[in-house]
Design a protein around this motif. Structure first.
Motif, mmCIF file in Angstrom:
data_model
loop_
_atom_site.group_PDB
_atom_site.id
_atom_site.type_symbol
_atom_site.label_atom_id
_atom_site.label_comp_id
_atom_site.label_asym_id
_atom_site.label_seq_id
_atom_site.Cartn_x
_atom_site.Cartn_y
_atom_site.Cartn_z
ATOM 1 N N GLY A 20 -27.199 14.279 33.572
ATOM 2 C CA GLY A 20 -28.610 14.517 33.281
ATOM 3 C C GLY A 20 -29.486 14.658 34.508
ATOM 4 O O GLY A 20 -30.716 14.742 34.408
ATOM 5 N N CYS A 21 -28.862 14.689 35.692
ATOM 6 C CA CYS A 21 -29.610 14.752 36.941
ATOM 7 C C CYS A 21 -30.387 16.058 37.066
ATOM 8 O O CYS A 21 -31.576 16.060 37.387
ATOM 9 N N LEU A 22 -29.735 17.173 36.799
ATOM 10 C CA LEU A 22 -30.378 18.472 36.985
ATOM 11 C C LEU A 22 -31.513 18.676 35.992
ATOM 12 O O LEU A 22 -32.540 19.285 36.320
ATOM 13 N N LYS A 23 -31.327 18.181 34.782
ATOM 14 C CA LYS A 23 -32.392 18.287 33.781
ATOM 15 C C LYS A 23 -33.636 17.564 34.267
ATOM 16 O O LYS A 23 -34.764 18.060 34.126
ATOM 17 N N SER A 24 -33.436 16.398 34.844
ATOM 18 C CA SER A 24 -34.559 15.629 35.373
ATOM 19 C C SER A 24 -35.204 16.324 36.566
ATOM 20 O O SER A 24 -36.433 16.424 36.656
ATOM 21 N N LEU A 25 -34.388 16.821 37.472
ATOM 22 C CA LEU A 25 -34.911 17.485 38.661
ATOM 23 C C LEU A 25 -35.641 18.784 38.332
ATOM 24 O O LEU A 25 -36.545 19.201 39.067
ATOM 25 N N SER A 26 -35.271 19.414 37.228
ATOM 26 C CA SER A 26 -35.875 20.701 36.863
ATOM 27 C C SER A 26 -37.353 20.578 36.520
ATOM 28 O O SER A 26 -38.069 21.584 36.471
ATOM 29 N N ASP A 27 -37.834 19.365 36.281
ATOM 30 C CA ASP A 27 -39.265 19.182 36.022
ATOM 31 C C ASP A 27 -40.100 19.512 37.254
ATOM 32 O O ASP A 27 -41.284 19.839 37.139
ATOM 33 N N ASN A 28 -39.457 19.436 38.429
ATOM 34 C CA ASN A 28 -40.211 19.608 39.675
ATOM 35 C C ASN A 28 -39.658 20.675 40.611
ATOM 36 O O ASN A 28 -40.387 21.141 41.493
ATOM 37 N N LEU A 47 -32.429 26.113 28.874
ATOM 38 C CA LEU A 47 -33.709 26.231 28.173
ATOM 39 C C LEU A 47 -34.817 25.464 28.885
ATOM 40 O O LEU A 47 -36.004 25.657 28.583
ATOM 41 N N CYS A 48 -34.446 24.577 29.809
ATOM 42 C CA CYS A 48 -35.435 23.798 30.551
ATOM 43 C C CYS A 48 -36.185 24.698 31.531
ATOM 44 O O CYS A 48 -35.648 25.689 32.036
ATOM 45 N N ASN A 49 -37.416 24.346 31.777
ATOM 46 C CA ASN A 49 -38.197 25.070 32.775
ATOM 47 C C ASN A 49 -37.513 24.990 34.132
ATOM 48 O O ASN A 49 -36.973 23.948 34.507
ATOM 49 N N ASN A 50 -37.528 26.093 34.843
ATOM 50 C CA ASN A 50 -37.027 26.155 36.220
ATOM 51 C C ASN A 50 -35.510 26.059 36.350
ATOM 52 O O ASN A 50 -35.005 25.893 37.458
ATOM 53 N N VAL A 51 -34.766 26.156 35.235
ATOM 54 C CA VAL A 51 -33.303 26.186 35.310
ATOM 55 C C VAL A 51 -32.816 27.613 35.114
ATOM 56 O O VAL A 51 -33.195 28.284 34.152
ATOM 57 N N HIS A 52 -31.966 28.062 36.031
ATOM 58 C CA HIS A 52 -31.424 29.421 35.977
ATOM 59 C C HIS A 52 -29.900 29.316 36.014
ATOM 60 O O HIS A 52 -29.337 28.704 36.921
ATOM 61 N N LEU A 93 -25.916 12.450 42.016
ATOM 62 C CA LEU A 93 -27.006 11.909 41.202
ATOM 63 C C LEU A 93 -28.148 11.516 42.137
ATOM 64 O O LEU A 93 -28.000 10.665 42.999
ATOM 65 N N MET A 94 -29.301 12.150 41.936
ATOM 66 C CA MET A 94 -30.441 11.950 42.823
ATOM 67 C C MET A 94 -31.724 12.119 42.019
ATOM 68 O O MET A 94 -31.761 12.901 41.059
ATOM 69 N N ASP A 95 -32.791 11.430 42.405
ATOM 70 C CA ASP A 95 -34.046 11.567 41.663
ATOM 71 C C ASP A 95 -35.045 12.421 42.437
ATOM 72 O O ASP A 95 -34.890 12.694 43.628
ATOM 73 N N SER A 96 -36.086 12.834 41.737
ATOM 74 C CA SER A 96 -37.080 13.735 42.317
ATOM 75 C C SER A 96 -37.823 13.097 43.482
ATOM 76 O O SER A 96 -38.137 13.774 44.478
ATOM 77 N N ASN A 97 -38.128 11.817 43.383
ATOM 78 C CA ASN A 97 -38.861 11.152 44.459
ATOM 79 C C ASN A 97 -38.107 11.210 45.781
ATOM 80 O O ASN A 97 -38.712 11.378 46.849
ATOM 81 N N SER A 98 -36.779 11.082 45.706
ATOM 82 C CA SER A 98 -35.971 11.141 46.929
ATOM 83 C C SER A 98 -36.034 12.527 47.564
ATOM 84 O O SER A 98 -36.079 12.662 48.793
#
Length: 266
Positions: A20-28, A47-52, A93-98
């Motif tokens: 689920g890492c990429l789904k989360s990162l795709s928000d930003n 279907l997520c924004n910014n995912v290609h 696995l990495m978060d957007s803040n990092s």
């Protein structure tokens, strides 16, 4: 500065979807997934924004795939020279803040190429051996024979930002203009050592890899190159030979980027 994250999947759809890492990162950030074999299922994720999702042109090497994604970002997503292009393994696995923290540090330091502190466990107590000195032949031989690799840098001795010879392709962040200047990964490396090679060439151009120990991520690494008589072992040995034979008198090869990608540099 916009961020473009390149992820190459070799049938890693289950890993990517479960993490689920990429789904989360795709928000930003912009996420570009390149399938290298048929059968991936990223329909929901795409279907997520910014995912290609690029589901074509299978069977390419690691560097070739990332060059392909880089070209796609330039030609289809309007990626600019001052943006950031990140090579990102599907099992990281990495978060957007990092990532935002990394962007801030790279801007502050005018860094053109960087790596981060990867760990093997969620507690961040077991280091991933992802930063190393440029290898010598005897070090490769010792490593293959199981006597350890003396080129590995002990992360436990590093607390501040520093430069390193090279970092694993599981996570490498490039200023887009730097990736262009390097003409991307050398596609003659099918798998293994292409990360050493691109770091070496960047170093020769005066832009060594900058290691940020405070930026942390988890890497669920699975190594296959030491299975004797496997294709991974063959790829590893052939890549080692290529690098050792070329590094002392290196000139940037004309075929680093595929023709499709090279057009954008003209």
């Amino acid at each position: 500065m916009k961020v473009y994250i390149s992820v190459v999947s070799h049938g890693h759809d289950k890993i990517i979807n479960n993490l689920g890492c990429l789904k989360s990162l795709s928000d930003n950030f912009n996420i570009i997934i390149k399938s290298n074999k048929q059968g991936d299922d990223f329909k929901e994720l795409s279907l997520c924004n910014n995912v290609h999702w690029i589901d074509s042109d299978y069977g390419l090497g690691f560097g070739h795939n990332n060059n392909y994604v880089f070209s796609y970002c330039i030609n289809n997503l309007n990626m600019k020279d001052d943006d950031l292009f990140i090579v990102f393994n599907p099992d990281v696995l990495m978060d957007s803040n990092s990532i935002y923290d990394l962007v801030s540090l790279m801007k502050k330091d005018n860094t053109h190429m960087s790596c981060i502190n990867l760990f093997k466990n969620e507690e961040h107590t077991i280091y991933d051996c992802s930063i190393r000195d440029f290898p010598k032949l005897h070090q490769f031989i010792r490593s293959f024979l199981g006597f350890g690799n003396t080129a590995i840098i002990d992360k436990g001795t590093i607390s501040d930002t520093t430069t390193v010879d090279w970092a694993a392709g599981s996570f490498l962040a490039f200023l887009v203009q730097r990736y262009k200047s390097l003409e991307g990964f050398d596609e003659r490396y099918f798998m293994y050592c292409e990360d050493i090679d691109i770091c070496y060439r960047s170093n020769k151009q005066g832009y060594p890899v900058v290691y940020y120990p405070e930026i942390k991520a988890l890497h669920y690494a699975k190594h296959e190159n030491r299975k004797f008589f496997s294709k991974h072992l063959y790829w590893h040995i052939s890549s080692v030979v290529r690098f050792l034979l070329t590094k002392k008198s290196y000139t940037t090869p004309s075929s680093c980027l595929s023709h499709k990608a090279k057009v954008i540099l003209d």
